[in-house]
Design an enzyme around this catalytic site. Structure first.
Site, short mmCIF file in Angstrom:
data_model
loop_
_atom_site.label_atom_id
_atom_site.label_comp_id
_atom_site.label_asym_id
_atom_site.label_seq_id
_atom_site.Cartn_x
_atom_site.Cartn_y
_atom_site.Cartn_z
N GLU A 1 1.59 -0.29 -2.34
CA GLU A 1 1.47 0.84 -3.25
C GLU A 1 1.68 2.09 -2.43
O GLU A 1 0.84 2.45 -1.59
CB GLU A 1 0.11 0.89 -3.95
CG GLU A 1 0.07 2.01 -4.99
CD GLU A 1 -1.31 2.48 -5.35
OE1 GLU A 1 -1.47 3.70 -5.62
OE2 GLU A 1 -2.24 1.66 -5.33
N CYS B 1 -3.67 8.86 -6.16
CA CYS B 1 -2.43 8.07 -6.19
C CYS B 1 -1.68 8.28 -7.49
O CYS B 1 -0.45 8.38 -7.50
CB CYS B 1 -2.76 6.58 -6.01
SG CYS B 1 -3.55 6.19 -4.44
#
Length: 460
Positions: free
Chosen positions: A230, A264
């Site tokens: 990620e 994020c």
């Protein structure tokens, strides 16, 4: 030569914690201990592993009064928000609740002559490389399902949140998870890459920068070690003409600015239907002007310093470049802005996709807002990015949201929400955001491998 890892507090630039990184030999020994312990851990009944992980999660919760100010010191999040335990517990508990079904054998068929099924078996030793921005919640995404599935785990945490891994290990060990099965390790980049290259791990889950993800892939090249990555994001919000304007402004601004924009799936660019654009901007500016920038240990602080002065430097550079190219800044510099880690949250208009602030990941408290004429223009702009983590769509029409969402290159589509990980859904991305998926049933699939059984009952 030893390498000392140093956490510099963004509050005042002082050294908050130091730990010596493991030598390559010591790191290899840690990985070997994990491998030796993994089979017996996987042999324990599933319900026993589930119960131990749930107990570990609860033990972390008992530390929360110490964790919250510690996080403020390490990465600058204001204490008024109470830490991460609610999300930490939600994610870990969900993965525990679905484990039995997610890990169940897949029956293919059985008759008098043959039995066929597919088992899900643990990879073996999993390395979790966790980031500093949500150090507990991001770690539990992999830690809980990896342990429950029968893997041994080595956790390497970011230097900026140096003490988090220690707390997690202490909590899980205190309830009976064997020390060799879950180890917190201090590793520098070179040692991490060397371990991956020599196949010390069977799976690596990394959350961090695009550059860090490339380094992981390069280290793993030719080893066939599985990777979950990620990486960066530049998540868009799109406000359609039928949206609840007040709800859209409140949620998207919070999604852009919370945690000093260091999320994020934070909102980094907003596209608003031209009929609502001016009203949206006015309301957004009013919210941000009301923020109190300051010491994160103070109860009235809304937005603290960025985690490191170099992160703030990049955000300032993007803002300055945009202003030089014709963008308009709406927030006057706050008195607490010291030119270092304490940074005035900023809203920009008159932005274009030629500006880095609308292309590159900012990961800070700045958002650009553009008017759009219709869905086609919004979709084109949302997809004009090398990242694809989430997109936040604001409309009263769920079918329209689905139609638009189907055309947006992203891992998650939100309607009338932003900046949230639903543990029942797969957390994933596309393009430079990475590959693989965490949480949900898919998270278990990525932390195990399929093993097929064809059991013939007779030899005739």
């Amino acid at each position: 030569m030893s390498h000392v890892l140093t956490c510099i507090s963004p509050i005042d630039g002082s050294v908050y914690a130091e730990r010596e990184a493991l030598s390559l030999d010591a790191a290899q020994q840690a990985a070997a201990r994990a491998r030796s312990a993994q089979a017996s851990w996987a042999a324990r009944p599933l319900q026993e592993r589930i119960a131990l992980v749930q107990a570990g999660i609860a033990a972390v919760g008992e530390m929360n009064d110490e964790v919250v100010p510690e996080l403020a010191h390490m990465m600058g999040r204001p204490v008024r928000y109470g830490g991460e335990f609610a999300g930490f517990e939600e994610r870990g508990s969900h993965m525990a609740a679905i484990a039995e079904e997610a890990l169940a054998d897949i029956a293919v068929g059985e008759d008098a002559t043959v039995k066929r099924f597919i088992k899900r078996v643990p990879h073996g030793v999993v390395l979790v490389v966790a980031p500093w921005n949500y150090p507990y919640m991001t770690a539990i995404n992999t830690l809980a399902p990896a342990l429950i599935a029968g893997n041994a785990v080595l956790l390497k945490h970011a230097t900026q949140t140096l003490l988090v891994g220690e707390r997690l290990a202490r909590a899980f060990h205190s309830v009976g998870v064997p020390e060799e099965v879950f180890q917190n390790v201090y590793l520098d980049h070179a040692t991490t890459s060397a371990l991956i290259a020599e196949r010390a791990f069977d799976f690596v889950n990394f959350t961090g920068s695009v550059g860090g993800g490339r380094a992981m892939e390069q280290a793993a090249a030719g080893t066939f070690t599985g990777l979950g990555l990620e990486l960066g994001g530049k998540d868009p919000g799109y406000v359609m003409e039928d949206a609840d304007l007040d709800a859209a402004v409140a949620t998207l601004v919070d999604g852009a600015m919370f945690n000093s924009g260091q999320c994020c799936c934070g909102i980094e660019r907003i596209y608003v239907h031209e009929s609502l654009f001016e009203a949206f901007v006015d309301k957004a500016v009013a919210i941000v002007e009301g923020y109190k920038l300051g010491n994160p240990l103070a109860a009235d602080t809304d937005i603290g310093p960025m985690a490191n002065i170099r992160f703030a430097r990049e955000v300032r550079a993007q803002i300055d470049e945009a202003l030089a190219a014709g963008a308009k800044a709406h927030i006057a510099r706050k008195a607490e802005d010291d030119g270092g880690a304490y940074l005035t949250p900023q809203i920009l208009t008159r932005v274009t996709h030629e500006m880095r602030v609308m292309r590159d990941e900012s990961f800070g408290p700045v958002v650009g807002i553009m008017p759009v004429a219709d869905d086609e223009e919004a979709i084109r702009l949302m997809n004009d990015s090398r990242f694809g983590l989430t997109a936040s769509l604001w409309t009263a029409d769920i079918e329209r949201a689905q139609r638009v969402g189907d055309r947006v290159d992203t891992g998650t589509v939100f309607m009338n929400r932003a900046d949230y990980l639903d543990p029942g859904l797969c957390w994933t991305g596309c393009k430079d955001t990475g590959r693989g998926g965490g949480l949900s049933v898919i998270g278990y699939h990525n932390l195990t491998r399929p093993k097929s059984y064809y059991l013939k009952k007779t030899t005739t």
